[in-house]
Design a protein around this motif. Structure first.
Motif, PDB file in Angstrom:
ATOM      1  N   TYR A  17      32.010  -4.945   8.855  1.00 61.37           N
ATOM      2  CA  TYR A  17      32.284  -3.514   8.760  1.00 61.37           C
ATOM      3  C   TYR A  17      31.027  -2.713   9.106  1.00 61.37           C
ATOM      4  CZ  TYR A  17      34.296   0.809   6.910  1.00 61.37           C
ATOM      5  OH  TYR A  17      34.779   2.082   6.781  1.00 61.37           O
ATOM      6  N   GLU A  20      30.057  -2.852  12.762  1.00 63.68           N
ATOM      7  CA  GLU A  20      30.848  -1.974  13.621  1.00 63.68           C
ATOM      8  C   GLU A  20      30.542  -0.499  13.385  1.00 63.68           C
ATOM      9  OE1 GLU A  20      34.999  -2.862  13.572  1.00 63.68           O
ATOM     10  OE2 GLU A  20      35.527  -1.090  14.755  1.00 63.68           O
ATOM     11  N   HIS A  21      30.397  -0.118  12.112  1.00 64.83           N
ATOM     12  CA  HIS A  21      30.321   1.313  11.795  1.00 64.83           C
ATOM     13  C   HIS A  21      28.912   1.808  11.520  1.00 64.83           C
ATOM     14  CE1 HIS A  21      34.580   1.759  11.968  1.00 64.83           C
ATOM     15  NE2 HIS A  21      34.736   0.740  11.147  1.00 64.83           N
ATOM     16  N   SER A 131      28.132  -0.683   2.585  1.00 66.12           N
ATOM     17  CA  SER A 131      29.525  -0.317   2.332  1.00 66.12           C
ATOM     18  C   SER A 131      30.079  -0.713   0.970  1.00 66.12           C
ATOM     19  CB  SER A 131      30.414  -0.904   3.446  1.00 66.12           C
ATOM     20  OG  SER A 131      30.280  -2.312   3.485  1.00 66.12           O
ATOM     21  N   PHE A 194      33.234   8.775   6.983  1.00 64.43           N
ATOM     22  CA  PHE A 194      32.735   8.661   8.355  1.00 64.43           C
ATOM     23  C   PHE A 194      32.086   9.983   8.736  1.00 64.43           C
ATOM     24  CE2 PHE A 194      35.959   5.304   9.979  1.00 64.43           C
ATOM     25  CZ  PHE A 194      35.048   4.292   9.728  1.00 64.43           C
ATOM     26  N   SER A 220      40.409   0.211  17.228  1.00 66.20           N
ATOM     27  CA  SER A 220      39.072   0.375  16.680  1.00 66.20           C
ATOM     28  C   SER A 220      38.704   1.839  16.523  1.00 66.20           C
ATOM     29  CB  SER A 220      38.044  -0.289  17.588  1.00 66.20           C
ATOM     30  OG  SER A 220      36.749   0.113  17.186  1.00 66.20           O
ATOM     31  N   LEU A 222      35.760   2.796  16.178  1.00 68.90           N
ATOM     32  CA  LEU A 222      34.356   2.892  16.564  1.00 68.90           C
ATOM     33  C   LEU A 222      34.121   4.067  17.511  1.00 68.90           C
ATOM     34  CD1 LEU A 222      31.433   1.834  16.861  1.00 68.90           C
ATOM     35  CD2 LEU A 222      32.292   0.345  18.670  1.00 68.90           C
ATOM     36  N   ASN A 234      31.843   7.025  14.902  1.00 68.88           N
ATOM     37  CA  ASN A 234      32.001   7.211  13.467  1.00 68.88           C
ATOM     38  C   ASN A 234      31.014   6.343  12.707  1.00 68.88           C
ATOM     39  OD1 ASN A 234      33.968   9.184  13.135  1.00 68.88           O
ATOM     40  ND2 ASN A 234      35.590   7.722  13.662  1.00 68.88           N
ATOM     41  N   ARG A 235      30.029   7.011  12.100  1.00 73.04           N
ATOM     42  CA  ARG A 235      29.069   6.274  11.274  1.00 73.04           C
ATOM     43  C   ARG A 235      29.566   6.233   9.839  1.00 73.04           C
ATOM     44  NH1 ARG A 235      23.891   9.653  11.608  1.00 73.04           N
ATOM     45  NH2 ARG A 235      25.490  11.243  11.810  1.00 73.04           N
ATOM     46  N   PHE A 236      29.473   5.069   9.198  1.00 70.63           N
ATOM     47  CA  PHE A 236      29.845   4.961   7.794  1.00 70.63           C
ATOM     48  C   PHE A 236      28.712   5.451   6.905  1.00 70.63           C
ATOM     49  CE2 PHE A 236      29.484   2.853   3.735  1.00 70.63           C
ATOM     50  CZ  PHE A 236      30.715   3.159   3.169  1.00 70.63           C
TER      51      PHE A 236
END
Lengths: 297, 123
Positions: A17, A20-21, A131, A194, A220, A222, A234-236
């Motif tokens: 996760y 990806e983010h 996360s 996000f 996705s 992303l 999209n940054r987490f």
């Protein structure tokens, strides 16, 4: 409703996760991101200015390395070594301030160092990219294990749910405020969101992205194509609630079996007892921060 | 960059690799020499915290034999300049660092050491 920030629920393997983010996003946006991040925050600059000559520190999640040249008024009296998970940000950090810096590709969850080898450590705007609560606690522990158990000093900054009224962002569930929030509930948790980063032009770094990241098909989150030339990543973030950063430190100290509080002056205490003191904590410009110092009798 | 200042702090962190995991051994390295600003205050402050034997051995692996086997008692400018060169002017650009205990290989590429581990290796 601003188009800016949206709440999310984290699912699946947290390593994947975050790959990806967080990691992939920063590798893609590194150049543009770095051009917007150049000014050190005052409390961080003050913290580093207060350190004596000859100290060596870790900047855990150094990003573009903007804190590596500090203190600007006495360059070269300290060495801060930057660690980050994004190779493209490290390539920028490597020569920040037109000098060669020391940078290491690594994960803030790990301790790839001699334990206690650093005199100080900072982690600025990094732990909020992890996360799960457990992983954020692990990052605090890893930071504390990297600094001297006798006198090591640390400073942590994370993004707050409570945003500065000057901030452009509005956080779902958060409050707009100009003041430090009072701690009300030790179990209070922040919110997972996000935060998009919009690149106006196609990134020149795209060829560096491993195939497994680009192989995601339509599902996705992303990347979202906005227009032919703009792309949103999209940054987490986990936006911290009031008191949550302190709570992470309390839990980290428990796990490490060290006391939380000022150095004890009680002479009946056995040698070898160690602890961690909270030097200061608070809210500044949409962030929570905490400064810590380890001690041992 | 991997200069010896950083190398003196790095240790293997593979799960279960807790002893003899420092210093990492250089392998197949390419080095570059770059002048850096001499800062005696920094060096005097950092000196007591150096793992000296590791620094001397690692410098020799990089072909530099200028450091004495024992840290001198008298710290003069000549010594500090030698130390400055070894710690801050030798850059390992390519190659690898190998754990003396578990033999894990940490690659170095474009001056950046990769200390990431796979999931099952993390301690």
């Amino acid at each position: 409703m601003p188009s800016d920030v949206t709440t999310v629920s984290v699912s699946g393997n947290p390593d994947e996760y975050e790959d990806e983010h967080v990691h992939t996003v920063y590798d893609e946006i590194a150049g543009h991101f770095s051009s917007t991040r150049y000014k050190p925050w005052p409390i961080i600059a003050q913290f580093i200015s207060s350190l004596p000559a000859g100290w060596v520190g870790l900047d855990s999640g150094t990003g573009n390395g903007k804190y590596l040249p500090l203190p600007l008024d006495r360059p070269g009296q300290l060495w801060t070594i930057g660690l980050d998970r994004s190779i493209n940000l490290l390539r920028i950090a490597q020569t920040v301030g037109q000098k060669h810096r020391e940078v290491v590709l690594g994960n803030v969850l790990d301790v790839p160092w001699r334990r206690g080898a650093f005199d100080y450590a900072i982690s600025i705007a990094t732990i909020h990219h992890l996360s799960t609560h457990e992983r954020r606690k692990t990052a605090v522990k890893s930071l504390l294990q990297s600094i001297s158990p006798d006198y090591g000093r640390a400073l942590i900054y994370v993004w707050a749910m409570e945003q500065d009224s000057l901030s452009k962002r509005i956080i779902p569930g958060g409050q707009q405020t100009g003041e430090t929030q009072v701690v009300t509930d030790k179990d209070k948790r922040g919110v997972d969101v996000f935060v998009p980063w919009v690149l106006k032009e196609p990134s020149s770094n795209r060829s560096n992205i491993p195939a497994r990241h680009t192989s995601h098909q339509g599902t996705s989150p992303l990347t979202i194509m906005h227009e032919s030339s703009a792309k949103a990543f999209n940054r987490f973030y986990h936006m911290f609630a009031a008191g949550e950063l302190e709570q992470l430190v309390i839990e980290a100290a428990e796990d490490m079996n060290i006391q939380l509080g000022p150095k004890s002056t009680d002479s009946s205490i056995n040698a070898g007892v160690s602890g961690i003191a909270v030097v200061q904590s608070g809210w500044e410009r949409s962030n929570y921060y905490i400064e810590l110092q380890r001690w041992r009798i | 960059m991997v200069r010896l200042i950083t190398h003196n702090l790095l240790a293997c962190h593979v799960r279960g690799c807790n002893s003899n995991n420092f210093p990492l051994q250089f392998q197949d390295v390419q080095i570059g020499l770059r002048e850096a600003e001499f800062n005696p205050d920094f060096l005097r402050g950092f000196l007591p915290k150096i793992e000296w034997n590791a620094l001397v051995d690692s410098a020799r692996q990089l072909g530099d034999t200028s450091l004495p086997a024992e840290q001198p008692v008298m710290i003069d400018d000549d010594f500090l300049k030698t130390l400055h060169h070894v710690l801050l002017e030798i850059h390992v650009e390519e190659g690898a660092m190998v754990c003396p205990n578990c033999k894990h290989v940490y690659p170095i590429s474009n001056g950046i050491p990769n200390m990431l581990l796979a999931d099952h290796e993390i301690g």
